[in-house]
Design a protein around this motif. Structure first.
Motif, PDB file in Angstrom:
ATOM      1  N   VAL A 135     -32.713  32.899  25.992  1.00 15.81           N
ATOM      2  CA  VAL A 135     -32.186  31.532  26.047  1.00 15.81           C
ATOM      3  C   VAL A 135     -33.352  30.593  26.304  1.00 15.81           C
ATOM      4  CG1 VAL A 135     -30.551  29.969  27.147  1.00 15.81           C
ATOM      5  CG2 VAL A 135     -30.030  32.420  27.034  1.00 15.81           C
ATOM      6  N   ASP A 136     -33.531  29.586  25.442  1.00 16.65           N
ATOM      7  CA  ASP A 136     -34.596  28.614  25.678  1.00 16.65           C
ATOM      8  C   ASP A 136     -34.031  27.203  25.762  1.00 16.65           C
ATOM      9  OD1 ASP A 136     -34.081  27.909  23.058  1.00 16.65           O
ATOM     10  OD2 ASP A 136     -36.029  28.523  22.273  1.00 16.65           O
ATOM     11  N   GLU A 137     -34.861  26.266  26.252  1.00 16.55           N
ATOM     12  CA  GLU A 137     -34.541  24.864  26.529  1.00 16.55           C
ATOM     13  C   GLU A 137     -33.730  24.782  27.826  1.00 16.55           C
ATOM     14  OE1 GLU A 137     -33.475  20.989  26.888  1.00 16.55           O
ATOM     15  OE2 GLU A 137     -31.889  22.436  26.491  1.00 16.55           O
ATOM     16  N   ILE A 138     -34.222  23.976  28.752  1.00 10.58           N
ATOM     17  CA  ILE A 138     -33.746  24.004  30.136  1.00 10.58           C
ATOM     18  C   ILE A 138     -32.257  23.724  30.281  1.00 10.58           C
ATOM     19  CG2 ILE A 138     -34.369  21.596  30.587  1.00 10.58           C
ATOM     20  CD1 ILE A 138     -34.684  24.603  33.017  1.00 10.58           C
ATOM     21  N   HIS A 139     -31.695  22.819  29.476  1.00  9.60           N
ATOM     22  CA  HIS A 139     -30.261  22.537  29.590  1.00  9.60           C
ATOM     23  C   HIS A 139     -29.431  23.744  29.149  1.00  9.60           C
ATOM     24  CE1 HIS A 139     -32.067  18.481  29.464  1.00  9.60           C
ATOM     25  NE2 HIS A 139     -31.081  18.150  30.265  1.00  9.60           N
ATOM     26  N   ASN A 140     -29.887  24.447  28.121  1.00 13.10           N
ATOM     27  CA  ASN A 140     -29.208  25.677  27.697  1.00 13.10           C
ATOM     28  C   ASN A 140     -29.283  26.739  28.784  1.00 13.10           C
ATOM     29  OD1 ASN A 140     -28.703  24.527  25.175  1.00 13.10           O
ATOM     30  ND2 ASN A 140     -30.582  25.340  24.291  1.00 13.10           N
ATOM     31  N   VAL A 141     -30.442  26.825  29.443  1.00  8.80           N
ATOM     32  CA  VAL A 141     -30.629  27.813  30.515  1.00  8.80           C
ATOM     33  C   VAL A 141     -29.672  27.530  31.665  1.00  8.80           C
ATOM     34  CG1 VAL A 141     -32.230  28.637  32.286  1.00  8.80           C
ATOM     35  CG2 VAL A 141     -33.025  28.325  29.932  1.00  8.80           C
ATOM     36  N   ILE A 142     -29.551  26.262  32.053  1.00  9.68           N
ATOM     37  CA  ILE A 142     -28.655  25.898  33.153  1.00  9.68           C
ATOM     38  C   ILE A 142     -27.213  26.240  32.816  1.00  9.68           C
ATOM     39  CG2 ILE A 142     -27.684  23.938  34.423  1.00  9.68           C
ATOM     40  CD1 ILE A 142     -30.476  22.673  34.338  1.00  9.68           C
ATOM     41  N   GLU A 143     -26.785  25.901  31.614  1.00  8.11           N
ATOM     42  CA  GLU A 143     -25.417  26.215  31.197  1.00  8.11           C
ATOM     43  C   GLU A 143     -25.173  27.728  31.226  1.00  8.11           C
ATOM     44  OE1 GLU A 143     -22.454  25.837  27.305  1.00  8.11           O
ATOM     45  OE2 GLU A 143     -24.487  25.032  27.218  1.00  8.11           O
ATOM     46  N   PHE A 144     -26.172  28.491  30.767  1.00  8.46           N
ATOM     47  CA  PHE A 144     -26.016  29.948  30.739  1.00  8.46           C
ATOM     48  C   PHE A 144     -25.948  30.512  32.160  1.00  8.46           C
ATOM     49  CE2 PHE A 144     -27.140  34.361  30.297  1.00  8.46           C
ATOM     50  CZ  PHE A 144     -26.542  34.746  29.099  1.00  8.46           C
ATOM     51  N   LEU A 145     -26.812  30.023  33.053  1.00  6.63           N
ATOM     52  CA  LEU A 145     -26.819  30.521  34.427  1.00  6.63           C
ATOM     53  C   LEU A 145     -25.522  30.171  35.165  1.00  6.63           C
ATOM     54  CD1 LEU A 145     -30.509  29.837  35.535  1.00  6.63           C
ATOM     55  CD2 LEU A 145     -29.457  32.035  35.015  1.00  6.63           C
ATOM     56  N   GLU A 146     -24.956  29.018  34.850  1.00  8.33           N
ATOM     57  CA  GLU A 146     -23.670  28.657  35.446  1.00  8.33           C
ATOM     58  C   GLU A 146     -22.593  29.650  35.023  1.00  8.33           C
ATOM     59  OE1 GLU A 146     -23.172  24.654  34.125  1.00  8.33           O
ATOM     60  OE2 GLU A 146     -24.210  23.783  35.866  1.00  8.33           O
ATOM     61  N   ARG A 147     -22.611  30.013  33.752  1.00  7.86           N
ATOM     62  CA  ARG A 147     -21.635  30.997  33.255  1.00  7.86           C
ATOM     63  C   ARG A 147     -21.890  32.372  33.873  1.00  7.86           C
ATOM     64  NH1 ARG A 147     -18.678  29.904  28.651  1.00  7.86           N
ATOM     65  NH2 ARG A 147     -18.953  27.815  27.773  1.00  7.86           N
ATOM     66  N   LEU A 148     -23.168  32.722  34.019  1.00 11.72           N
ATOM     67  CA  LEU A 148     -23.500  34.009  34.621  1.00 11.72           C
ATOM     68  C   LEU A 148     -23.044  34.064  36.070  1.00 11.72           C
ATOM     69  CD1 LEU A 148     -24.994  36.744  34.358  1.00 11.72           C
ATOM     70  CD2 LEU A 148     -27.080  35.558  35.094  1.00 11.72           C
ATOM     71  N   GLU A 149     -23.265  32.971  36.792  1.00 13.24           N
ATOM     72  CA  GLU A 149     -22.860  32.926  38.199  1.00 13.24           C
ATOM     73  C   GLU A 149     -21.344  33.012  38.351  1.00 13.24           C
ATOM     74  OE1 GLU A 149     -24.851  30.541  41.835  1.00 13.24           O
ATOM     75  OE2 GLU A 149     -23.766  29.271  40.418  1.00 13.24           O
ATOM     76  N   ASN A 150     -20.622  32.517  37.345  1.00  4.61           N
ATOM     77  CA  ASN A 150     -19.156  32.543  37.382  1.00  4.61           C
ATOM     78  C   ASN A 150     -18.575  33.796  36.729  1.00  4.61           C
ATOM     79  OD1 ASN A 150     -19.065  30.032  38.662  1.00  4.61           O
ATOM     80  ND2 ASN A 150     -19.076  28.928  36.708  1.00  4.61           N
ATOM     81  N   ASP A 151     -19.442  34.780  36.441  1.00  4.31           N
ATOM     82  CA  ASP A 151     -19.005  36.050  35.830  1.00  4.31           C
ATOM     83  C   ASP A 151     -18.330  35.843  34.477  1.00  4.31           C
ATOM     84  OD1 ASP A 151     -19.935  37.668  37.942  1.00  4.31           O
ATOM     85  OD2 ASP A 151     -18.114  37.265  39.097  1.00  4.31           O
ATOM     86  N   GLU A 152     -18.816  34.877  33.711  1.00  6.21           N
ATOM     87  CA  GLU A 152     -18.254  34.607  32.395  1.00  6.21           C
ATOM     88  C   GLU A 152     -19.089  35.225  31.272  1.00  6.21           C
ATOM     89  OE1 GLU A 152     -17.833  30.416  31.975  1.00  6.21           O
ATOM     90  OE2 GLU A 152     -16.661  30.179  33.817  1.00  6.21           O
ATOM     91  N   ILE A 153     -20.180  35.926  31.638  1.00  7.01           N
ATOM     92  CA  ILE A 153     -21.058  36.545  30.645  1.00  7.01           C
ATOM     93  C   ILE A 153     -20.804  38.050  30.628  1.00  7.01           C
ATOM     94  CG2 ILE A 153     -23.462  36.978  29.981  1.00  7.01           C
ATOM     95  CD1 ILE A 153     -22.622  34.065  29.691  1.00  7.01           C
ATOM     96  N   PRO A 154     -20.530  38.629  29.457  1.00  3.52           N
ATOM     97  CA  PRO A 154     -20.341  40.077  29.378  1.00  3.52           C
ATOM     98  C   PRO A 154     -21.629  40.816  29.748  1.00  3.52           C
ATOM     99  CG  PRO A 154     -20.489  39.110  27.188  1.00  3.52           C
ATOM    100  CD  PRO A 154     -20.410  37.972  28.141  1.00  3.52           C
ATOM    101  N   THR A 155     -21.530  42.098  29.911  1.00  3.23           N
ATOM    102  CA  THR A 155     -22.657  42.903  30.385  1.00  3.23           C
ATOM    103  C   THR A 155     -23.896  42.733  29.508  1.00  3.23           C
ATOM    104  OG1 THR A 155     -21.132  44.544  31.259  1.00  3.23           O
ATOM    105  CG2 THR A 155     -23.426  45.208  30.999  1.00  3.23           C
ATOM    106  N   VAL A 156     -24.974  42.318  30.158  1.00  8.21           N
ATOM    107  CA  VAL A 156     -26.275  42.169  29.512  1.00  8.21           C
ATOM    108  C   VAL A 156     -27.295  42.870  30.394  1.00  8.21           C
ATOM    109  CG1 VAL A 156     -28.046  40.536  28.743  1.00  8.21           C
ATOM    110  CG2 VAL A 156     -25.634  39.964  28.475  1.00  8.21           C
ATOM    111  N   ASP A 157     -28.247  43.556  29.781  1.00  9.85           N
ATOM    112  CA  ASP A 157     -29.241  44.289  30.560  1.00  9.85           C
ATOM    113  C   ASP A 157     -30.434  43.432  30.970  1.00  9.85           C
ATOM    114  OD1 ASP A 157     -27.989  46.935  30.443  1.00  9.85           O
ATOM    115  OD2 ASP A 157     -28.418  46.818  28.291  1.00  9.85           O
ATOM    116  N   TYR A 158     -30.829  42.507  30.091  1.00  2.96           N
ATOM    117  CA  TYR A 158     -32.067  41.759  30.353  1.00  2.96           C
ATOM    118  C   TYR A 158     -31.935  40.338  29.838  1.00  2.96           C
ATOM    119  CZ  TYR A 158     -37.097  40.811  30.645  1.00  2.96           C
ATOM    120  OH  TYR A 158     -38.320  40.290  30.949  1.00  2.96           O
TER     121      TYR A 158
END
Length: 457
Positions: A270-293
């Motif tokens: 994931v690149d570009e800081i706004h995309n990163v923030i959106e992704f981390l918010e989803r990750l913190e809320n357990d909205e991202i399926p299993t990813v290793d790295y």
């Protein structure tokens, strides 16, 4: 490692800034306010991503950096050069020519920042096997690391304990010189940085915690200086230094998917800081399926999009990929057996990131809950227009500033009108509030401002 202070490389030149709000509007962490007509960067929120620097129309935001003359404080002067630096130059300028000219500037050694990529890759794969917290998050981007520290501290345990290549390569080269008998005090390693975040990261560590990089050089400044010398001396014969050729993987490591394409398991980039923030918010809320790295980069196209690069990021990527394509069948010509003793010292290449939850409303949990409830109550009164006329980036930010006693409800220009209508605020007081935010005479007619008919006269 412990931070001795929250250091930031991004500064505001108050003499140039005129409070246009461009920086405030693009900041991904709401770290910018307008006070007395000038931009103010909140140190506890800033992650040195450089979005404000890119957005400023008058170059009032700048990067505080080391003077090139600082290298002469050391007898052994090493330029630690990332692949994106050579990617700035036209294809007819060879790496050897660039490195040779760097030595003419005063460096005694030139070394590639991605030299340790193969070792880092192996350490990451090993850690991914044993790490219980999935996904494992790359340490490559210092801006993303800072973002996680201050805004997503619950994800700290997901961060790998492996140094990024620049730190690992610096540690390796310093150790190699020490083994050759060079006293540590005579070794000065200077990283040619494509971003402000790396400056902040390097200058933020205390020396007693084993910092291995002594300073940073602005990549744009060095490029302009070198390219001018190369053009003026293109016909002159010079001795060209010979450095080991990096592998195709190492050359592309700093670009988007440079890591993800070389890690095992399911990997996302994931690149570009706004995309990163959106992704981390989803990750913190357990909205991202299993990813290793996870490979997370603050800049579009990875380091090729760094704010201190001279050239177009897409052209830089193209040059780097062309160079990597020429070497895709070559594993590089580094003889790792020669450096086995250094590489076996794994402590040179590991580190730990500690949380810095400085965006929290209060250190006391109960008090933080009370402030959060007050913010929700304040939002009942604020219009939700997010116009920024109060000097804060939006209504939510203004509400937070109010509960932190850094602003008042009357800062909102819409509520000012309502207070005036209900005779709870005089027109004179309302003007004084505006002047505290935007400066005196800001609302006077001025035909010389940007966009006006006499601009620049």
């Amino acid at each position: 490692m412990k931070m001795i202070q929250i250091y930031h490389a991004l500064k505001v030149d108050k003499d140039i800034c005129y409070g246009c709000t461009h920086c405030m509007n693009v900041c991904p962490t709401d770290a910018v306010r307008i006070s007395d007509g000038k931009a103010l960067i909140l140190k506890k929120r800033c992650i040195d991503c450089g979005e404000c620097l890119k957005a400023c129309p008058v170059d009032a935001i700048y990067v505080e950096q080391d003077d090139l003359d600082n290298i002469f404080e050391y007898q052994c002067r090493i330029a630690l050069v990332p692949a994106v630096f050579t990617g700035q130059f036209p294809t007819y300028v060879s790496e050897e020519e660039i490195f040779s000219m760097m030595k003419e500037l005063g460096f005694t050694h030139v070394f590639q920042a991605e030299f340790m990529v193969d070792v880092i890759n192996e350490l990451m794969d090993e850690q991914m096997k044993i790490n219980n917290e999935k996904p494992l998050i790359s340490t490559f981007c210092p801006s993303v690391m800072r973002l996680i520290q201050v805004r997503f501290p619950a994800l700290i345990d997901h961060i790998a304990s492996v140094k990024p290549p620049v730190d690992a390569s610096a540690a390796f080269y310093r150790k190699m010189l020490q083994n050759q008998g060079v006293p540590d005090c005579q070794i000065g390693i200077f990283y040619v940085t494509p971003c402000a975040a790396k400056i902040a990261a390097i200058k933020g560590w205390s020396e007693d915690q084993g910092a291995v990089i002594n300073g940073v050089i602005n990549m744009r400044y060095l490029y302009n200086k070198l390219y001018a010398k190369i053009k003026n001396n293109k016909d002159r014969d010079r001795e060209l230094p010979i450095l080991p050729h990096l592998s195709s993987k190492a050359i592309q490591w700093s670009l988007t998917r440079g890591e993800a394409d070389n890690m095992k398991g399911r990997c996302l980039a994931v690149d570009e800081i706004h995309n990163v923030i959106e992704f981390l918010e989803r990750l913190e809320n357990d909205e991202i399926p299993t990813v290793d790295y996870l490979e997370l980069r603050a800049c579009d196209q990875g380091c090729a999009g760094g704010v201190l690069l001279h050239g177009n990021r897409f052209m830089t990527v193209d040059r780097m990929k062309r160079r990597a394509y020429q070497l895709e069948s070559v594993a590089g010509d580094v003889d790792w057996k020669e450096y086995a003793e250094i590489i076996e010292d794994r402590n040179l290449f590991v580190s730990k990131i500690d949380p810095l939850p400085t965006i929290s409303l209060d250190q006391d949990f109960q008090e933080a809950l009370k402030k959060m409830e007050r913010i929700r109550n304040l939002m009942c009164y604020l219009p939700g227009i997010d116009c920024g006329a109060c000097g804060s980036p939006g209504c939510q930010a203004l509400a937070e500033d109010i509960v932190q006693k850094k602003a008042n409800l009357s800062n909102c220009v819409f509520l000012q009108r309502m207070m005036e209508k209900n005779k709870k605020l005089s027109s004179e007081h309302a003007i004084r509030i505006i002047e505290r935010t935007w400066g005196r005479d800001r609302l006077d007619k001025d035909c010389k401002k940007i966009g006006a008919k006499n601009e620049g006269m």
